[in-house]
Design a protein around this motif. Structure first.
Motif, mmCIF file in Angstrom:
data_model
loop_
_atom_site.group_PDB
_atom_site.id
_atom_site.type_symbol
_atom_site.label_atom_id
_atom_site.label_comp_id
_atom_site.label_asym_id
_atom_site.label_seq_id
_atom_site.Cartn_x
_atom_site.Cartn_y
_atom_site.Cartn_z
ATOM 1 N N MET A 46 0.310 -5.160 22.465
ATOM 2 C CA MET A 46 1.053 -5.807 23.543
ATOM 3 C C MET A 46 1.759 -7.038 23.015
ATOM 4 S SD MET A 46 -0.278 -7.368 27.177
ATOM 5 C CE MET A 46 -1.387 -8.547 26.446
ATOM 6 N N ILE A 47 3.042 -7.176 23.316
ATOM 7 C CA ILE A 47 3.832 -8.333 22.897
ATOM 8 C C ILE A 47 4.201 -9.142 24.135
ATOM 9 C CG2 ILE A 47 5.895 -9.140 21.717
ATOM 10 C CD1 ILE A 47 5.932 -6.530 20.148
ATOM 11 N N ALA B 173 9.306 -8.203 14.981
ATOM 12 C CA ALA B 173 8.076 -8.306 15.775
ATOM 13 C C ALA B 173 7.262 -7.008 15.803
ATOM 14 C CB ALA B 173 8.405 -8.763 17.195
ATOM 15 N N PRO B 174 7.890 -5.827 15.947
ATOM 16 C CA PRO B 174 7.071 -4.606 15.982
ATOM 17 C C PRO B 174 6.203 -4.428 14.734
ATOM 18 C CG PRO B 174 9.270 -4.146 16.793
ATOM 19 C CD PRO B 174 9.316 -5.539 16.237
ATOM 20 N N GLU B 175 6.705 -4.818 13.582
ATOM 21 C CA GLU B 175 5.899 -4.720 12.361
ATOM 22 C C GLU B 175 4.716 -5.675 12.419
ATOM 23 O OE1 GLU B 175 4.538 -3.311 8.881
ATOM 24 O OE2 GLU B 175 6.273 -2.507 9.963
ATOM 25 N N VAL C 66 -2.670 -5.609 15.331
ATOM 26 C CA VAL C 66 -3.224 -6.649 16.199
ATOM 27 C C VAL C 66 -3.260 -6.124 17.634
ATOM 28 C CG1 VAL C 66 -2.412 -8.533 14.731
ATOM 29 C CG2 VAL C 66 -1.001 -7.790 16.653
ATOM 30 N N ASP C 67 -4.105 -6.745 18.434
ATOM 31 C CA ASP C 67 -4.177 -6.360 19.848
ATOM 32 C C ASP C 67 -3.106 -7.050 20.679
ATOM 33 O OD1 ASP C 67 -6.696 -4.742 19.714
ATOM 34 O OD2 ASP C 67 -7.508 -6.652 19.023
ATOM 35 N N ALA D 59 9.736 -8.067 23.509
ATOM 36 C CA ALA D 59 8.545 -8.236 24.352
ATOM 37 C C ALA D 59 8.268 -7.043 25.259
ATOM 38 C CB ALA D 59 8.693 -9.486 25.203
ATOM 39 N N ASP D 60 6.982 -6.872 25.560
ATOM 40 C CA ASP D 60 6.558 -5.988 26.645
ATOM 41 C C ASP D 60 6.513 -6.749 27.970
ATOM 42 O OD1 ASP D 60 5.931 -3.712 24.920
ATOM 43 O OD2 ASP D 60 4.225 -4.899 24.237
#
Length: 212
Positions: A1-2, A73-75, A80-81, A102-103
């Motif tokens: 989750m971002i 960011a996706p990498e 990580v959680d 972001a999510d």
């Protein structure tokens, strides 16, 4: 989750909330990385202060104030959680990139008409991002909230029928947050059972229920 904490207006508490969300999830045993996307580097400064105080590292802090954030960011999110982004004020390119990464976008606001006016620009950027990422969730977060004041009640009423809506969890005007920041700590490390610490627990729980 971002999760990205964003607002065009500076001084609304993005860094404080980003650090405490990351810290609360880390305390729960989650693997967390925080991206400091603000050119001022306040989250990095906090991390360095923590190292000078010889405190254990709770989570990784990475400086990444670049408008390529949505590609990088996706990498960083792999393995990580939670990936938490502390966004910049007034830098539209960086903010667009954070929104695309972001999510969930959290928009901290204080009970003030000035914050409401500044948030209009933020909402315009959010609308642009949703053209490309229609699944992007967003919520306002009431920060430095004094429940008994007239302006606080007016702000709650204004956001009640708003899109995006406000979180139920609010963060009060607490000196504990400033005291913690000066020494690279989080409020629960100063005292575990305080209003500030309980507010962060509630915030992290509600955010966790919203994000995919």
């Amino acid at each position: 989750m971002i999760v990205a904490l964003l607002n065009q207006k500076g001084g609304v508490g993005k860094t404080t909330l980003a650090l405490h969300l990351a810290g609360e999830w880390a305390r729960q045993g989650k693997r967390v990385t925080l991206i400091d996307a603000d050119p001022q580097g306040s989250a990095l400064d906090w991390s360095q202060q923590r190292a000078r105080e010889n405190l254990s590292r709770l989570f990784t802090v990475v400086g990444l104030p670049r408008d390529t954030l949505h590609r990088e960011a996706p990498e960083l999110a792999r393995g990580v959680d939670h990936l938490v982004i502390d966004g910049p004020p007034r830098v539209a390119g960086l903010m667009r990139s954070a929104l695309l990464a972001a999510d969930l976008a959290l928009i901290p606001v204080q009970p003030s008409p000035f914050d409401g006016w500044a948030s209009a620009e933020m909402l315009a950027l959010l609308g642009e991002a949703r053209i490309y990422r229609p699944q992007l969730a967003a919520r306002f977060v009431l920060n430095r909230y004094a429940a008994r004041t007239v302006i606080a009640h007016e702000t709650v009423e204004t956001l009640a029928d708003h899109d995006p809506p406000a979180l139920s969890a609010t963060i009060g005007q607490r000196i504990a947050f400033a005291d913690a920041a000066q020494t690279g700590r989080l409020v629960y490390e100063l005292a575990d059972d305080t209003p500030a610490a309980r507010e962060i627990v509630a915030l992290a729980a509600e955010v966790g229920r919203i994000a995919p």
